[in-house]
Design a protein around this motif. Structure first.
Motif, PDB file in Angstrom:
ATOM      1  N   UNK A  29       0.741  -1.226   0.114  1.00 17.82           N
ATOM      2  CA  UNK A  29      -0.046   0.002   0.009  1.00 17.82           C
ATOM      3  C   UNK A  29       0.841   1.281  -0.149  1.00 17.82           C
ATOM      4  N   UNK A  30       0.361   2.295  -0.931  1.00 22.67           N
ATOM      5  CA  UNK A  30       1.033   3.502  -0.665  1.00 22.67           C
ATOM      6  C   UNK A  30       0.282   4.352   0.063  1.00 22.67           C
ATOM      7  N   UNK A  31       0.624   5.128   1.221  1.00 21.77           N
ATOM      8  CA  UNK A  31      -0.162   5.969   2.022  1.00 21.77           C
ATOM      9  C   UNK A  31       0.591   7.222   2.046  1.00 21.77           C
ATOM     10  N   UNK A  43      -4.209   8.515   3.851  1.00 20.89           N
ATOM     11  CA  UNK A  43      -5.063   7.982   2.854  1.00 20.89           C
ATOM     12  C   UNK A  43      -4.126   6.891   2.219  1.00 20.89           C
ATOM     13  N   UNK A  44      -4.673   6.164   1.312  1.00 21.46           N
ATOM     14  CA  UNK A  44      -4.045   4.799   0.852  1.00 21.46           C
ATOM     15  C   UNK A  44      -4.559   4.890  -0.684  1.00 21.46           C
ATOM     16  N   UNK A  45      -3.563   4.274  -1.255  1.00 24.16           N
ATOM     17  CA  UNK A  45      -4.093   3.978  -2.831  1.00 24.16           C
ATOM     18  C   UNK A  45      -5.151   2.771  -3.155  1.00 24.16           C
ATOM     19  N   UNK A  46      -5.358   2.115  -1.910  1.00 23.06           N
ATOM     20  CA  UNK A  46      -6.420   1.152  -2.005  1.00 23.06           C
ATOM     21  C   UNK A  46      -7.866   1.767  -1.859  1.00 23.06           C
ATOM     22  N   UNK A  47      -7.829   2.915  -1.502  1.00 24.40           N
ATOM     23  CA  UNK A  47      -9.173   3.689  -1.094  1.00 24.40           C
ATOM     24  C   UNK A  47      -9.504   3.886   0.543  1.00 24.40           C
ATOM     25  N   UNK A  48      -8.601   3.192   1.240  1.00 25.57           N
ATOM     26  CA  UNK A  48      -8.696   3.542   2.616  1.00 25.57           C
ATOM     27  C   UNK A  48      -8.254   4.792   2.995  1.00 25.57           C
ATOM     28  N   UNK A  49      -8.974   5.118   3.995  1.00 26.16           N
ATOM     29  CA  UNK A  49      -8.942   6.687   4.601  1.00 26.16           C
ATOM     30  C   UNK A  49      -9.077   6.490   6.204  1.00 26.16           C
ATOM     31  N   UNK A  65       0.440   2.258  10.205  1.00 19.25           N
ATOM     32  CA  UNK A  65      -0.198   1.066  10.818  1.00 19.25           C
ATOM     33  C   UNK A  65      -0.804   0.396   9.614  1.00 19.25           C
ATOM     34  N   UNK A  66      -1.790   1.113   8.725  1.00 17.32           N
ATOM     35  CA  UNK A  66      -2.324   0.706   7.652  1.00 17.32           C
ATOM     36  C   UNK A  66      -1.502  -0.162   6.894  1.00 17.32           C
ATOM     37  N   UNK A  67      -0.256   0.503   6.311  1.00 16.68           N
ATOM     38  CA  UNK A  67       0.592  -0.152   5.153  1.00 16.68           C
ATOM     39  C   UNK A  67       1.221  -1.213   5.887  1.00 16.68           C
TER      40      UNK A  67
END
Length: 69
Positions: A29-31, A43-49, A65-67
């Motif tokens: 993921x690219x955040x 925000x992330x390239x997968x659509x996560x916010x 943490x998301x990445x």
């Protein structure tokens, strides 16, 4: 039911190319962080916010943490 006699015959299945996947999953993921008014969010390239934060550091931690997971 009568067959449709004016239709062109379908090509043999072996002559058709196999479909290719349109999107390959990325290596990760690219955040990043973005600002909206006085708030910052990850925000992330997968659509996560992530949640809106007043602290940029907390938004960066949310992105990390998301990445990672």
């Amino acid at each position: 039911m009568d067959p449709h006699t004016k239709a062109s015959p379908a090509p043999p299945l072996a002559s058709l190319p196999l479909p290719r996947p349109t999107e390959q999953p990325g290596p990760g993921h690219t955040t990043s962080t973005t600002e909206r008014g006085s708030f910052c969010l990850a925000v992330c390239t997968c659509g996560w916010k992530g949640p809106a934060r007043r602290s940029r550091d907390l938004a960066r931690q949310d992105a990390a943490r998301h990445a990672a997971g």
